[in-house]
Scaffold this motif. Structure first.
Motif: not given
Length: 319
Positions: A70-75, A92-101, A116-120
């Protein structure tokens, strides 16, 4: 080796990828440091946080058997292309998030050479074998997030809610730190905020087919191949046998700006390079980037860089 370990195993990458230790983190670079880096923190077996600062169009990932993640991607800045299982693409652009497998892929594409962003990354198999105590204490589980956001149906893409954005900003401030304990706490808080947000019923995300993305990319290549030429939207649309409106929508969807703005900025960046690195006259530079009128070129350049071309050259040489 866990699924997640494989994903960041330097031995599974093509040449040019390096992973080196940096205190409590690991730093992944691609060929040259100026292409950017991923700063990776292992929070638990099966939980990796990545601070991404990327300045290139393509960044590979070691796919191998990296499944059930499961990847959470925050741009935070720039744009990231996301390929979906059904063959469609989203950006995915600034201020958007994507969550899924569905978004763990062989490589990531960054249309503007910037992200630039954070991925979990959450390895669902590893966490089922050995649950993360901090998640348990925070009453957070990947399964609950997936059920809440209906990721079993489709990748969840939406604007990042304000409270999640606040948590991201606090986490982003630690991107160059070694404060692993605080990073763990804020990561759990981030997941907790994601879980409690209402699902966006009609996310303002557009989806594109592979052929539409290909048209946008080829359009960019045509524009950048010879900046002295003036291609019209009508000419380009006829080349691809689509309407002008469709061509403009594909391009804006992929690159986040319209054709005219993209071309103007590409021309100005090239003009700045020529002013810094050559002795060409301003009129010659103007012609090379598509301006027959030197005065019009100088006016556009001054709006872009805050000074006339020759003053820009003088300042660049002083630096």
């Amino acid at each position: 080796m866990s699924n997640l370990s494989q994903l960041f195993d330097a031995g599974r990458f093509p040449g040019g990828v390096e992973v080196r230790p940096d205190g409590k983190a690991a730093v992944m670079t691609l060929r040259e440091p100026e292409n950017g880096s991923l700063r990776l923190f292992s929070l638990w077996e099966g939980v990796t946080l990545s601070f991404n600062r990327i300045d290139t169009q393509v960044w590979p990932l070691a796919q191998a058997e990296a499944n059930n993640i499961l990847l959470l991607n925050f741009c935070q800045k720039g744009r990231c292309e996301v390929a979906l299982d059904d063959g469609q693409f989203a950006f995915l652009s600034q201020g958007y998030m994507a969550v899924g497998t569905q978004q763990v892929q062989e490589e990531y594409c960054y249309p503007g050479n910037l992200y630039e962003g954070i991925e979990l990354f959450l390895d669902l198999d590893a966490l089922s074998r050995q649950p993360y105590p901090l998640f348990q204490e925070s009453e957070v589980s990947p399964e609950e997030i997936m059920e809440h956001l209906h990721t079993h149906r489709r990748l969840y893409l939406a604007a990042t809610p304000p409270t999640v954005q606040t948590a991201l900003e606090k986490l982003w401030q630690l991107r160059d730190s070694q404060e692993l304990g605080l990073i763990k706490l804020l990561s759990a808080r981030l997941l907790w905020e994601v879980k409690r947000q209402p699902v966006e019923a009609s996310p303002s995300i557009r989806y594109f087919t592979r052929s539409q993305v290909a048209i946008a990319r080829e359009t960019r290549e045509i524009l950048c191949a010879d900046l002295s030429r003036n291609h019209t939207a009508r000419e380009l649309a006829e080349r691809f046998q689509v309407s002008e409106t469709s061509l403009k929508n594909y391009f804006r969807g992929a690159f986040g700006e319209n054709l005219s703005i993209f071309l103007r900025e590409a021309r100005m960046r090239r003009a700045a390079e020529l002013l810094r690195d050559t002795e060409l006259r301003v009129a010659e530079i103007a012609a090379q980037v598509g301006y027959e009128n030197q005065s019009k070129f100088a006016a556009v350049f001054a709006r872009q860089f805050g000074c006339p071309p020759l003053e820009y050259r003088r300042r660049a040489r002083l630096d």
